[in-house]
Design a protein around this motif. Sequence first.
Motif, PDB file in Angstrom:
ATOM      1  N   ALA A   1       0.873  -1.152   0.036  1.00 52.99           N
ATOM      2  CA  ALA A   1       0.099  -0.164  -0.096  1.00 52.99           C
ATOM      3  C   ALA A   1       0.768   1.356   0.053  1.00 52.99           C
ATOM      4  O   ALA A   1       2.115   1.250   0.549  1.00 52.99           O
ATOM      5  CB  ALA A   1      -0.921  -0.139   1.158  1.00 52.99           C
ATOM      6  N   ASN A   2       0.470   2.361  -0.354  1.00 49.06           N
ATOM      7  CA  ASN A   2       1.100   3.715  -0.295  1.00 49.06           C
ATOM      8  C   ASN A   2       0.675   4.055   0.930  1.00 49.06           C
ATOM      9  O   ASN A   2       0.002   3.536   1.838  1.00 49.06           O
ATOM     10  CB  ASN A   2       0.710   4.674  -1.487  1.00 49.06           C
ATOM     11  CG  ASN A   2      -0.929   5.220  -1.343  1.00 49.06           C
ATOM     12  OD1 ASN A   2      -1.367   5.084  -0.396  1.00 49.06           O
ATOM     13  ND2 ASN A   2      -1.520   5.632  -2.608  1.00 49.06           N
ATOM     14  N   ALA A   3       1.330   5.041   1.608  1.00 52.07           N
ATOM     15  CA  ALA A   3       1.433   5.496   2.825  1.00 52.07           C
ATOM     16  C   ALA A   3      -0.144   5.860   3.250  1.00 52.07           C
ATOM     17  O   ALA A   3      -0.560   5.642   4.588  1.00 52.07           O
ATOM     18  CB  ALA A   3       2.218   6.776   3.052  1.00 52.07           C
TER      19      ALA A   3
ATOM     20  N   ARG B   1       5.090  -0.817   2.878  1.00 54.20           N
ATOM     21  CA  ARG B   1       4.559   0.583   2.550  1.00 54.20           C
ATOM     22  C   ARG B   1       5.531   1.277   1.740  1.00 54.20           C
ATOM     23  O   ARG B   1       6.766   1.587   1.872  1.00 54.20           O
ATOM     24  CB  ARG B   1       4.554   1.347   4.088  1.00 54.20           C
ATOM     25  CG  ARG B   1       4.147   2.822   3.691  1.00 54.20           C
ATOM     26  CD  ARG B   1       4.241   3.514   4.887  1.00 54.20           C
ATOM     27  NE  ARG B   1       5.855   3.907   5.058  1.00 54.20           N
ATOM     28  CZ  ARG B   1       6.405   4.129   6.155  1.00 54.20           C
ATOM     29  NH1 ARG B   1       5.785   3.922   7.495  1.00 54.20           N
ATOM     30  NH2 ARG B   1       7.612   4.346   6.188  1.00 54.20           N
ATOM     31  N   THR B   2       4.862   1.540   0.351  1.00 53.76           N
ATOM     32  CA  THR B   2       5.902   1.987  -0.537  1.00 53.76           C
ATOM     33  C   THR B   2       5.650   3.441  -0.587  1.00 53.76           C
ATOM     34  O   THR B   2       4.879   4.338   0.114  1.00 53.76           O
ATOM     35  CB  THR B   2       5.424   1.794  -2.031  1.00 53.76           C
ATOM     36  OG1 THR B   2       3.909   2.033  -2.344  1.00 53.76           O
ATOM     37  CG2 THR B   2       5.547   0.188  -2.392  1.00 53.76           C
ATOM     38  N   GLY B   3       6.712   4.220  -1.337  1.00 55.64           N
ATOM     39  CA  GLY B   3       7.074   5.768  -1.285  1.00 55.64           C
ATOM     40  C   GLY B   3       8.302   5.962  -1.641  1.00 55.64           C
ATOM     41  O   GLY B   3       9.014   5.122  -2.201  1.00 55.64           O
ATOM     42  N   LYS B   4       9.101   6.970  -1.131  1.00 54.31           N
ATOM     43  CA  LYS B   4      10.451   7.515  -1.519  1.00 54.31           C
ATOM     44  C   LYS B   4      11.110   6.336  -0.970  1.00 54.31           C
ATOM     45  O   LYS B   4      12.171   6.003  -1.617  1.00 54.31           O
ATOM     46  CB  LYS B   4      10.820   8.644  -1.030  1.00 54.31           C
ATOM     47  CG  LYS B   4      12.217   9.288  -1.182  1.00 54.31           C
ATOM     48  CD  LYS B   4      12.620  10.567  -0.800  1.00 54.31           C
ATOM     49  CE  LYS B   4      13.666  10.822  -1.186  1.00 54.31           C
ATOM     50  NZ  LYS B   4      14.312  12.010  -0.463  1.00 54.31           N
ATOM     51  N   GLN B   5      10.840   5.920   0.193  1.00 58.57           N
ATOM     52  CA  GLN B   5      11.514   4.700   0.777  1.00 58.57           C
ATOM     53  C   GLN B   5      10.560   3.508   0.901  1.00 58.57           C
ATOM     54  O   GLN B   5       9.396   3.749   1.291  1.00 58.57           O
ATOM     55  CB  GLN B   5      12.113   4.963   2.233  1.00 58.57           C
ATOM     56  CG  GLN B   5      12.526   4.042   2.942  1.00 58.57           C
ATOM     57  CD  GLN B   5      12.888   4.315   4.350  1.00 58.57           C
ATOM     58  OE1 GLN B   5      11.667   4.347   5.125  1.00 58.57           O
ATOM     59  NE2 GLN B   5      14.167   4.653   4.796  1.00 58.57           N
TER      60      GLN B   5
ATOM     61  N   LEU C   1      10.427   9.645 -10.476  1.00 59.08           N
ATOM     62  CA  LEU C   1       9.512   9.698 -11.729  1.00 59.08           C
ATOM     63  C   LEU C   1       8.571   8.477 -11.639  1.00 59.08           C
ATOM     64  O   LEU C   1       7.290   8.568 -11.825  1.00 59.08           O
ATOM     65  CB  LEU C   1      10.260   9.550 -13.386  1.00 59.08           C
ATOM     66  CG  LEU C   1      11.030  10.830 -13.708  1.00 59.08           C
ATOM     67  CD1 LEU C   1      11.865  10.351 -15.033  1.00 59.08           C
ATOM     68  CD2 LEU C   1       9.859  11.628 -14.109  1.00 59.08           C
ATOM     69  N   ALA C   2       9.054   7.716 -11.061  1.00 64.46           N
ATOM     70  CA  ALA C   2       7.979   6.406 -10.692  1.00 64.46           C
ATOM     71  C   ALA C   2       6.582   6.939 -10.045  1.00 64.46           C
ATOM     72  O   ALA C   2       5.262   6.508 -10.190  1.00 64.46           O
ATOM     73  CB  ALA C   2       8.428   5.575  -9.690  1.00 64.46           C
ATOM     74  N   ALA C   3       6.573   8.009  -9.226  1.00 68.84           N
ATOM     75  CA  ALA C   3       5.498   8.644  -8.486  1.00 68.84           C
ATOM     76  C   ALA C   3       4.638   9.345  -9.424  1.00 68.84           C
ATOM     77  O   ALA C   3       3.588   9.941  -9.122  1.00 68.84           O
ATOM     78  CB  ALA C   3       6.113   9.523  -7.280  1.00 68.84           C
ATOM     79  N   MET C   4       5.090   9.627 -10.664  1.00 70.13           N
ATOM     80  CA  MET C   4       4.452  10.560 -11.715  1.00 70.13           C
ATOM     81  C   MET C   4       3.867   9.566 -12.787  1.00 70.13           C
ATOM     82  O   MET C   4       3.197  10.279 -13.685  1.00 70.13           O
ATOM     83  CB  MET C   4       5.393  11.567 -12.337  1.00 70.13           C
ATOM     84  CG  MET C   4       5.939  12.643 -11.374  1.00 70.13           C
ATOM     85  SD  MET C   4       7.300  13.695 -12.156  1.00 70.13           S
ATOM     86  CE  MET C   4       5.928  14.524 -13.310  1.00 70.13           C
TER      87      MET C   4
ATOM     88  N   THR D   1       2.331   2.602 -11.320  1.00 66.18           N
ATOM     89  CA  THR D   1       3.761   2.027 -10.613  1.00 66.18           C
ATOM     90  C   THR D   1       3.698   1.367  -9.278  1.00 66.18           C
ATOM     91  O   THR D   1       4.176   0.059  -9.118  1.00 66.18           O
ATOM     92  CB  THR D   1       5.014   3.210 -10.597  1.00 66.18           C
ATOM     93  OG1 THR D   1       4.377   3.948  -9.841  1.00 66.18           O
ATOM     94  CG2 THR D   1       5.331   3.503 -12.103  1.00 66.18           C
ATOM     95  N   GLY D   2       2.797   1.823  -8.544  1.00 66.98           N
ATOM     96  CA  GLY D   2       2.505   0.969  -7.278  1.00 66.98           C
ATOM     97  C   GLY D   2       1.738  -0.421  -7.459  1.00 66.98           C
ATOM     98  O   GLY D   2       2.165  -1.342  -6.830  1.00 66.98           O
ATOM     99  N   CYS D   3       0.777  -0.249  -8.401  1.00 69.51           N
ATOM    100  CA  CYS D   3       0.003  -1.289  -8.923  1.00 69.51           C
ATOM    101  C   CYS D   3       1.015  -2.612  -9.400  1.00 69.51           C
ATOM    102  O   CYS D   3       0.860  -3.637  -9.084  1.00 69.51           O
ATOM    103  CB  CYS D   3      -0.851  -0.989  -9.790  1.00 69.51           C
ATOM    104  SG  CYS D   3      -2.321   0.098  -9.460  1.00 69.51           S
TER     105      CYS D   3
HETATM  106  N1  LIG Z   1       9.467   9.983  -4.256  1.00 69.12           N
HETATM  107  C1  LIG Z   1       9.900   8.816  -4.615  1.00 69.12           C
HETATM  108  N2  LIG Z   1      11.040   8.642  -5.062  1.00 69.12           N
HETATM  109  C2  LIG Z   1      11.368   7.254  -5.526  1.00 69.12           C
HETATM  110  N3  LIG Z   1      10.331   6.246  -5.631  1.00 69.12           N
HETATM  111  C3  LIG Z   1       9.086   6.548  -5.347  1.00 69.12           C
HETATM  112  C4  LIG Z   1       8.712   7.792  -4.911  1.00 69.12           C
HETATM  113  N4  LIG Z   1       7.244   7.780  -4.679  1.00 69.12           N
HETATM  114  C5  LIG Z   1       6.828   6.583  -5.053  1.00 69.12           C
HETATM  115  N5  LIG Z   1       7.976   5.850  -5.333  1.00 69.12           N
HETATM  116  C6  LIG Z   1       7.816   4.705  -6.001  1.00 69.12           C
HETATM  117  O1  LIG Z   1       6.980   4.503  -6.909  1.00 69.12           O
HETATM  118  C7  LIG Z   1       6.050   3.352  -6.686  1.00 69.12           C
HETATM  119  C8  LIG Z   1       4.517   3.560  -6.391  1.00 69.12           C
HETATM  120  O2  LIG Z   1       4.522   3.929  -5.064  1.00 69.12           O
HETATM  121  P1  LIG Z   1       3.437   4.889  -4.443  1.00 69.12           P
HETATM  122  O3  LIG Z   1       3.227   6.060  -5.073  1.00 69.12           O
HETATM  123  O4  LIG Z   1       3.887   4.816  -3.017  1.00 69.12           O
HETATM  124  O5  LIG Z   1       2.090   4.068  -4.692  1.00 69.12           O
HETATM  125  P2  LIG Z   1       0.739   4.193  -5.276  1.00 69.12           P
HETATM  126  O6  LIG Z   1       1.065   4.108  -6.774  1.00 69.12           O
HETATM  127  O7  LIG Z   1      -0.120   2.889  -5.248  1.00 69.12           O
HETATM  128  O8  LIG Z   1       0.147   5.370  -4.721  1.00 69.12           O
HETATM  129  C9  LIG Z   1       6.611   2.440  -5.920  1.00 69.12           C
HETATM  130  O9  LIG Z   1       7.582   1.729  -6.582  1.00 69.12           O
HETATM  131  C10 LIG Z   1       7.475   3.431  -4.880  1.00 69.12           C
HETATM  132  O10 LIG Z   1       8.749   2.959  -4.441  1.00 69.12           O
END
Ligand SMILES: Nc1ncnc2c1ncn2[C@@H]1O[C@H](COP(=O)(O)OP(=O)(O)O)[C@@H](O)[C@H]1O
Length: 244
Positions: free
Chosen positions: A124-126, A142-146, A164-167, A171-173
Amino acid sequence: MNAVLPERAAALLDEVRQRRPRVHCLMNGVVPKFVADGLSALGAIPSMTSSPEEVGHFVAKADALLVNLGTLDARRREAIGIAVGVAAERGRPWALDPAHCDYSPPRAAFAQELLARGPAVLRANAAEYDLLSVPAGVVAVRTGKQDRIAQNGAAFSVTNGHPLAAMVTGTGCLSGAVIAVFLAIEADPFIAASAAMVVFGIAAEMAGETATGPGSFEPALLDALANLGGAHILQFAKADHEQD
Ligand SMILES: Nc1ncnc2c1ncn2[C@@H]1O[C@H](COP(=O)(O)OP(=O)(O)O)[C@@H](O)[C@H]1O
Ligand SMILES: Cc1ncsc1CCOP(=O)(O)O
Ligand SMILES: [Mg+2]
């Protein structure tokens, strides 16, 4: 740096390419193509139907299952119930992605019910993560920057990845689907989820080297998932046990 995890992740990635596990994905209606392409690029075989009439047959012979709650409707709920029942009967590991459960109380309640039905991993995201209580034994990612992978008081943090993964939608899916791939070949879900996050994070870093924005990041990520090898993992993994 934990020395064991990168070696294990590299060995598991080789095994994915050799064994080509089939992973059934109950995916939302927004990103099924991207998720299926990502699994194929990595070396797994995706199947994607969400038909209640068929899903039990698909899951019975799959090596692992992913349940993503995006674009949830009555038919998807029915399919998810059947799929999770068959996975339990057949001993197939499954991962839960409670996509956007923070936007909708009924979806959050359904996610909480599903957590009681024995997924190996929650991804899940945060915002989604903070809303749910994870039963003991379920590996919580828990995904995110870390990315943080936790189970029964032990935790790994993975700092591989690219902003860019967050854009890019999905990518989370896709990261949840990659976790399911590793669940198919590794019996310990904590190791499977940790290895998956290292592999996905390094693929994102490789994609970020050539991408000029989210549009070119998406195909570059597929290329990186296909081209990533054990040597990249040993060189670039950034995974650490968390200290209390
Ligand atoms: N600021 C970030 N820097 C690097 N990777 C990120 C960042 N934010 C999200 N990610 C990566 O992007 C992907 C999607 O994560 P996230 O945004 O938490 O999920 P979701 O797409 O479900 O909201 C994951 O692989 C996560 O590690
Ligand atoms: C994962 C995801 N990210 C953007 S749209 C989407 C699918 C979620 O569908 P819903 O709008 O029903 O939450
Ligand atoms: Mg996001």
